[in-house]
Write a protein that holds these residues in place. Structure first.
Motif, PDB file in Angstrom:
ATOM      1  N   MET A 179       5.301  14.025  10.821  1.00  0.00           N
ATOM      2  CA  MET A 179       5.260  13.690   9.391  1.00  0.00           C
ATOM      3  C   MET A 179       3.862  13.916   8.840  1.00  0.00           C
ATOM      4  N   PHE A 180       2.843  13.442   9.571  1.00  0.00           N
ATOM      5  CA  PHE A 180       1.479  13.676   9.145  1.00  0.00           C
ATOM      6  C   PHE A 180       1.182  15.164   9.034  1.00  0.00           C
ATOM      7  N   ALA A 181       1.686  15.947  10.001  1.00  0.00           N
ATOM      8  CA  ALA A 181       1.425  17.386   9.993  1.00  0.00           C
ATOM      9  C   ALA A 181       2.009  18.041   8.746  1.00  0.00           C
ATOM     10  N   VAL A 182       3.248  17.713   8.433  1.00  0.00           N
ATOM     11  CA  VAL A 182       3.913  18.304   7.263  1.00  0.00           C
ATOM     12  C   VAL A 182       3.230  17.859   5.976  1.00  0.00           C
ATOM     13  N   TRP A 183       2.947  16.586   5.848  1.00  0.00           N
ATOM     14  CA  TRP A 183       2.324  16.083   4.621  1.00  0.00           C
ATOM     15  C   TRP A 183       0.890  16.582   4.472  1.00  0.00           C
ATOM     16  N   SER A 184       0.231  16.825   5.609  1.00  0.00           N
ATOM     17  CA  SER A 184      -1.144  17.315   5.554  1.00  0.00           C
ATOM     18  C   SER A 184      -1.208  18.730   5.006  1.00  0.00           C
ATOM     19  N   GLU A 234       0.815  -1.222   0.000  1.00  0.00           N
ATOM     20  CA  GLU A 234       0.000   0.000   0.000  1.00  0.00           C
ATOM     21  C   GLU A 234       0.847   1.269   0.000  1.00  0.00           C
ATOM     22  N   LEU A 235       2.149   1.120  -0.198  1.00  0.00           N
ATOM     23  CA  LEU A 235       3.029   2.286  -0.195  1.00  0.00           C
ATOM     24  C   LEU A 235       2.783   3.138  -1.434  1.00  0.00           C
ATOM     25  N   ALA A 236       2.652   4.427  -1.217  1.00  0.00           N
ATOM     26  CA  ALA A 236       2.451   5.374  -2.319  1.00  0.00           C
ATOM     27  C   ALA A 236       3.415   6.537  -2.142  1.00  0.00           C
ATOM     28  N   PRO A 237       3.967   7.085  -3.223  1.00  0.00           N
ATOM     29  CA  PRO A 237       4.912   8.197  -3.105  1.00  0.00           C
ATOM     30  C   PRO A 237       4.313   9.383  -2.361  1.00  0.00           C
ATOM     31  N   VAL A 238       5.163  10.102  -1.643  1.00  0.00           N
ATOM     32  CA  VAL A 238       4.742  11.307  -0.932  1.00  0.00           C
ATOM     33  C   VAL A 238       4.959  12.492  -1.858  1.00  0.00           C
ATOM     34  N   GLY A 239       3.898  12.941  -2.501  1.00  0.00           N
ATOM     35  CA  GLY A 239       4.012  14.051  -3.435  1.00  0.00           C
ATOM     36  C   GLY A 239       4.944  13.697  -4.587  1.00  0.00           C
ATOM     37  N   PRO A 240       5.756  14.651  -5.014  1.00  0.00           N
ATOM     38  CA  PRO A 240       6.639  14.409  -6.157  1.00  0.00           C
ATOM     39  C   PRO A 240       7.938  13.687  -5.802  1.00  0.00           C
ATOM     40  N   ALA A 241       8.186  13.417  -4.535  1.00  0.00           N
ATOM     41  CA  ALA A 241       9.424  12.751  -4.131  1.00  0.00           C
ATOM     42  C   ALA A 241       9.305  11.247  -4.343  1.00  0.00           C
ATOM     43  N   SER A 242      10.334  10.634  -4.908  1.00  0.00           N
ATOM     44  CA  SER A 242      10.306   9.191  -5.119  1.00  0.00           C
ATOM     45  C   SER A 242      10.509   8.463  -3.798  1.00  0.00           C
ATOM     46  N   THR A 243       9.967   7.267  -3.701  1.00  0.00           N
ATOM     47  CA  THR A 243      10.063   6.492  -2.462  1.00  0.00           C
ATOM     48  C   THR A 243      11.504   6.131  -2.113  1.00  0.00           C
ATOM     49  N   ASP A 272      -4.180  12.697   3.123  1.00  0.00           N
ATOM     50  CA  ASP A 272      -5.027  12.156   4.176  1.00  0.00           C
ATOM     51  C   ASP A 272      -4.255  11.119   4.994  1.00  0.00           C
ATOM     52  N   PRO A 273      -4.585  10.969   6.290  1.00  0.00           N
ATOM     53  CA  PRO A 273      -3.899   9.976   7.127  1.00  0.00           C
ATOM     54  C   PRO A 273      -3.983   8.561   6.579  1.00  0.00           C
ATOM     55  N   SER A 274      -5.155   8.165   6.080  1.00  0.00           N
ATOM     56  CA  SER A 274      -5.301   6.794   5.585  1.00  0.00           C
ATOM     57  C   SER A 274      -4.419   6.542   4.370  1.00  0.00           C
ATOM     58  N   THR A 275      -4.199   7.563   3.555  1.00  0.00           N
ATOM     59  CA  THR A 275      -3.344   7.423   2.380  1.00  0.00           C
ATOM     60  C   THR A 275      -1.870   7.459   2.757  1.00  0.00           C
ATOM     61  N   GLY A 276      -1.526   8.334   3.696  1.00  0.00           N
ATOM     62  CA  GLY A 276      -0.116   8.519   4.041  1.00  0.00           C
ATOM     63  C   GLY A 276       0.403   7.593   5.115  1.00  0.00           C
ATOM     64  N   ASN A 277      -0.484   6.888   5.835  1.00  0.00           N
ATOM     65  CA  ASN A 277      -0.029   6.071   6.955  1.00  0.00           C
ATOM     66  C   ASN A 277       0.949   4.969   6.553  1.00  0.00           C
TER      67      ASN A 277
END
Length: 253
Positions: free
Chosen positions: A161-166, A64-73, A172-177
């Motif tokens: 991390m959630f705060a910055v990504w939010s 379920e890992l998805a990239p955080v914005g434009p940064a590669s994993t 969303d938390p469910s997407t970024g968790n």
């Protein structure tokens, strides 16, 4: 036996908190101090003990890992590893009193951003007339600072991390968790490598083993629970953890 049971239960709770929304360090660190470990040793031991739980949670989320914005994993993970290692070196070389004094304020800021980040993100996007989004460089720079903090102390780094990504990405938390859990594992693994070599955390193997076993069980179980929680429920759990931790840190003072 009572000390081992205490750290075992603390490990279970800490592992579950980290897999659901962060905050495991606040449970693990006081428990280790309560059984007689010096604060610096307890900090190192809690990081070491929480690594397997974080890895267990990351394994549950691996599909379920998805990239955080434009940064590669891979790049984001590399930054987390480097920052976590440097943070561990700092905690071994510098006094922690001044940084610990700032932690409640950092937590308060992170909690406010987490609570109102999406609303602020929409407001800024509306004011700019375009969607708000951090560049890849901004994502990586913020992740390095978070990983540095995570390796140095680690309290609520997942919440931050959630705060910055939010606010920066509207994530969303469910997407970024899943990615948050994976990055926590990277930070903890890197810091642990230095703590195992340079700290005296291994001087109390039974206590360390008890918390480690609890964290694995809690991390694995908590990740399965978090995957089934609706977004609103998960966000409420994370906010509750954040507010509770902030208040407790101010009281601890």
């Amino acid at each position: 036996m009572s000390e081992t049971l205490l750290v075992l239960l603390a490990g279970v709770v800490a592992g579950m908190l980290n897999s659901v929304g962060g905050g495991g360090t606040f449970v693990a660190l006081p428990a280790l101090v309560a059984v007689g470990l010096p604060p610096v040793t307890a900090n190192a031991a809690s990081t070491i003990a929480l690594v397997p739980g974080a890895v267990a949670s990351a394994w549950v989320y691996r599909r379920e890992l998805a990239p955080v914005g434009p940064a590669s994993t891979p790049t984001l993970t590399l930054v987390s590893v480097v920052g976590g290692g440097l943070g561990a070196l700092l905690v071994l070389a510098l006094p922690s009193a001044s940084f610990e004094a700032a932690v409640p304020w950092l937590l308060a800021f992170a909690t406010l951003v987490l609570a109102f980040g999406r609303h602020l993100s929409r407001w800024v996007a509306g004011a700019l007339g375009r969607p708000l989004g951090m560049s890849a460089r901004a994502v990586l720079a913020s992740q390095f600072l978070l990983a540095l903090y995570g390796g140095y102390f680690g309290g609520a780094v997942g919440i931050m991390m959630f705060a910055v990504w939010s606010i920066g990405l509207g994530l969303d938390p469910s997407t970024g968790n899943p990615m948050r859990v994976a990055q926590l594992a990277a930070v903890y693994l890197s810091a642990t490598a230095f703590f195992l070599i340079a700290s005296d955390a291994l001087a109390t193997p039974l206590i360390l083993a008890g918390m480690l076993a609890g964290a694995v069980a809690g991390g694995f179980t908590g990740a399965h629970v978090a995957r089934r929680l609706p977004d609103r429920v998960l966000r409420a759990v994370i906010l509750t953890i954040a507010v509770t931790m902030t208040v407790l840190y101010f009281v601890r003072g």
